[in-house]
Motif scaffolding. Structure first.
Motif, PDB file in Angstrom:
ATOM      1  N   THR A 246      49.015  35.582  40.172  1.00 50.50           N
ATOM      2  CA  THR A 246      49.202  36.897  40.769  1.00 50.50           C
ATOM      3  C   THR A 246      49.528  36.758  42.248  1.00 50.50           C
ATOM      4  OG1 THR A 246      47.536  37.774  39.243  1.00 50.50           O
ATOM      5  CG2 THR A 246      48.121  39.169  41.111  1.00 50.50           C
ATOM      6  N   ALA A 247      50.415  37.599  42.736  1.00 55.92           N
ATOM      7  CA  ALA A 247      50.717  37.629  44.167  1.00 55.92           C
ATOM      8  C   ALA A 247      49.447  37.963  44.948  1.00 55.92           C
ATOM      9  CB  ALA A 247      51.800  38.659  44.449  1.00 55.92           C
ATOM     10  N   ARG A 248      49.320  37.407  46.133  1.00 51.78           N
ATOM     11  CA  ARG A 248      48.087  37.551  46.909  1.00 51.78           C
ATOM     12  C   ARG A 248      47.691  39.012  47.123  1.00 51.78           C
ATOM     13  NH1 ARG A 248      51.314  33.838  50.128  1.00 51.78           N
ATOM     14  NH2 ARG A 248      50.847  31.703  49.439  1.00 51.78           N
ATOM     15  N   ALA A 249      48.680  39.867  47.337  1.00 52.28           N
ATOM     16  CA  ALA A 249      48.372  41.266  47.651  1.00 52.28           C
ATOM     17  C   ALA A 249      47.818  42.039  46.456  1.00 52.28           C
ATOM     18  CB  ALA A 249      49.634  41.971  48.170  1.00 52.28           C
ATOM     19  N   HIS A 250      47.912  41.465  45.262  1.00 54.01           N
ATOM     20  CA  HIS A 250      47.501  42.201  44.065  1.00 54.01           C
ATOM     21  C   HIS A 250      46.394  41.510  43.282  1.00 54.01           C
ATOM     22  CE1 HIS A 250      50.806  45.055  44.494  1.00 54.01           C
ATOM     23  NE2 HIS A 250      51.588  44.037  44.768  1.00 54.01           N
ATOM     24  N   ARG A 251      45.771  40.513  43.857  1.00 53.39           N
ATOM     25  CA  ARG A 251      44.740  39.782  43.133  1.00 53.39           C
ATOM     26  C   ARG A 251      43.462  40.620  42.996  1.00 53.39           C
ATOM     27  NH1 ARG A 251      46.165  33.936  45.970  1.00 53.39           N
ATOM     28  NH2 ARG A 251      48.174  33.738  44.878  1.00 53.39           N
ATOM     29  N   GLY A 252      42.703  40.319  41.942  1.00 56.06           N
ATOM     30  CA  GLY A 252      41.459  41.022  41.696  1.00 56.06           C
ATOM     31  C   GLY A 252      41.606  42.277  40.857  1.00 56.06           C
ATOM     32  N   ARG A 253      42.802  42.540  40.338  1.00 55.61           N
ATOM     33  CA  ARG A 253      43.031  43.758  39.560  1.00 55.61           C
ATOM     34  C   ARG A 253      43.222  43.471  38.065  1.00 55.61           C
ATOM     35  NH1 ARG A 253      47.896  46.874  42.363  1.00 55.61           N
ATOM     36  NH2 ARG A 253      47.353  48.344  40.708  1.00 55.61           N
ATOM     37  N   GLY A 254      43.147  42.214  37.668  1.00 58.93           N
ATOM     38  CA  GLY A 254      43.285  41.869  36.258  1.00 58.93           C
ATOM     39  C   GLY A 254      44.704  41.905  35.750  1.00 58.93           C
ATOM     40  N   LEU A 255      45.690  41.842  36.644  1.00 56.16           N
ATOM     41  CA  LEU A 255      47.085  41.963  36.219  1.00 56.16           C
ATOM     42  C   LEU A 255      47.545  40.736  35.436  1.00 56.16           C
ATOM     43  CD1 LEU A 255      48.675  43.525  39.436  1.00 56.16           C
ATOM     44  CD2 LEU A 255      47.889  44.691  37.364  1.00 56.16           C
ATOM     45  N   ALA A 256      47.136  39.537  35.872  1.00 57.47           N
ATOM     46  CA  ALA A 256      47.531  38.334  35.141  1.00 57.47           C
ATOM     47  C   ALA A 256      46.916  38.331  33.744  1.00 57.47           C
ATOM     48  CB  ALA A 256      47.112  37.094  35.918  1.00 57.47           C
ATOM     49  N   LYS A 257      45.697  38.834  33.630  1.00 56.51           N
ATOM     50  CA  LYS A 257      45.054  38.925  32.313  1.00 56.51           C
ATOM     51  C   LYS A 257      45.817  39.875  31.400  1.00 56.51           C
ATOM     52  CE  LYS A 257      40.497  39.189  32.020  1.00 56.51           C
ATOM     53  NZ  LYS A 257      39.101  39.741  32.004  1.00 56.51           N
ATOM     54  N   LEU A 258      46.277  40.988  31.939  1.00 51.04           N
ATOM     55  CA  LEU A 258      47.083  41.925  31.152  1.00 51.04           C
ATOM     56  C   LEU A 258      48.361  41.257  30.654  1.00 51.04           C
ATOM     57  CD1 LEU A 258      46.862  45.209  33.267  1.00 51.04           C
ATOM     58  CD2 LEU A 258      46.039  44.922  30.928  1.00 51.04           C
ATOM     59  N   ALA A 259      49.029  40.531  31.561  1.00 51.88           N
ATOM     60  CA  ALA A 259      50.285  39.880  31.185  1.00 51.88           C
ATOM     61  C   ALA A 259      50.056  38.812  30.126  1.00 51.88           C
ATOM     62  CB  ALA A 259      50.943  39.271  32.430  1.00 51.88           C
ATOM     63  N   LYS A 260      49.024  38.000  30.306  1.00 50.33           N
ATOM     64  CA  LYS A 260      48.788  36.908  29.362  1.00 50.33           C
ATOM     65  C   LYS A 260      48.351  37.440  28.004  1.00 50.33           C
ATOM     66  CE  LYS A 260      46.785  32.330  28.982  1.00 50.33           C
ATOM     67  NZ  LYS A 260      46.204  31.199  29.713  1.00 50.33           N
ATOM     68  N   ASN A 261      47.539  38.478  27.985  1.00 52.26           N
ATOM     69  CA  ASN A 261      47.098  39.045  26.704  1.00 52.26           C
ATOM     70  C   ASN A 261      48.294  39.563  25.916  1.00 52.26           C
ATOM     71  OD1 ASN A 261      45.167  39.690  24.799  1.00 52.26           O
ATOM     72  ND2 ASN A 261      44.727  41.692  25.672  1.00 52.26           N
TER      73      ASN A 261
END
Length: 309
Positions: A246-261
């Motif tokens: 995840t880009a630094r400005a958007h970390r901690g929001r679970g976005l990578a988990k959403l993408a990987k799921n």
């Protein structure tokens, strides 16, 4: 029996098939194909001085090595050497000969330090330590049973977030290059990497035969890529994660988990039966995410380093 070491010839099918066979036997939790081996050899940046070595005994390929310079590191003189011997053909001096040829190649091109990944097993670690290598960080290989396991359910997207595939960026993948460069720069590693060469990234990463553009999933925030998971597959049954971040400005929001799921659900629907990934043992947050998906540790490797004089 005489063991010789020589370069892999990409135009010779038996060389490529032998390389893949040994690597699959030694590293069953990684994905290799004949096409990916040839691509790595012929498309890696010339400054890497990259070689794929074969150890041959009586006409049979019994060992392999990948060796080169970390040309994208801001610190010059960093080399890598990964040696794997056929588990059915041990203790013939194969690993020693491969390591010697690889180290001489690196020294000849100005490397002052060589780093090697070594499976966390007594024989392998002992081999490295006898050659003067010293252990540093470690990493886990993880496996997920896609065919029979239970994935977490797909989740609703937060406001302003949408999921796309890498195929949607086929006309202009530069935004994904920018995101990949930022994520890679923050990945735990013994060698820092800086992605500054867009054309090299296109050649080595974007056009890699294992990269599945339809399964590689990108989370966009207000229309701009913010997180992604890069999916690599063998086109048959095995799926592996090339990078998730995840880009630094958007970390901690679970976005990578959403993408990987989402990517994993699509991979299972497409018929892939096994999913693999890797994590630094100190990367607690990503290990926790992969445990949530159902991944289990299947092997560990240790990074070893040796100074070349």
């Amino acid at each position: 029996m005489t063991v010789i070491v020589r370069d892999l010839r990409p135009e010779v099918p038996s060389d490529v098939e032998g390389f893949v066979r040994v690597r699959r036997a030694a590293l069953p939790f990684m994905v290799f194909t004949a096409e990916s081996v040839v691509h790595d050899l012929t498309r890696t940046h010339p400054d890497a001085r990259f070689r794929q070595l074969l150890a041959e005994a009586d006409g049979e390929i019994v060992g392999t090595a990948q060796v080169g310079l970390a040309h994208d590191s801001p610190e010059p003189g960093q080399g890598f050497l990964n040696v794997y011997v056929d588990p059915e053909r041990p203790r013939r001096g194969t690993g020693t000969l491969l390591a010697r040829v690889g180290e001489e190649h690196l020294a000849g091109h100005g490397a002052s330090r060589v780093l090697a990944w070594v499976l966390d097993e007594p024989d392998n670690r002992g081999f490295a330590e006898r050659r003067g290598y010293r252990a540093s960080r470690s990493a886990h290989f993880l496996r997920l049973d896609l065919a029979n396991g239970t994935l977490p359910p797909l989740q609703d997207l937060p406001p302003g977030v949408e999921l796309r595939t890498a195929a949607d960026f086929a006309d202009d993948p530069r935004p994904l290059f920018t995101l990949d460069a930022e994520v890679t720069a923050d990945e735990p590693s013994d060698i820092d990497a800086e992605f500054t060469d867009y054309e090299a990234w296109l050649e080595e990463t974007w056009r890699h035969p294992l990269l599945d553009l339809g399964l590689t999933t990108v989370a966009l925030v207000d229309g701009r890529p913010a997180a992604f998971t890069a999916a690599r597959t063998d086109g048959a049954s095995r799926y592996t994660t090339g990078m998730t971040g995840t880009a630094r400005a958007h970390r901690g929001r679970g976005l990578a988990k959403l993408a990987k799921n989402t990517s994993l659900h699509r991979a299972r629907a497409a018929g892939y039966r096994e999913a693999f990934t890797g994590n630094d043992t100190g990367n607690g947050p990503m290990l926790a995410v992969n445990k949530w998906f159902g991944y289990e540790i299947c092997a560990t490797e240790v990074r070893y380093a040796r100074e070349l004089h």
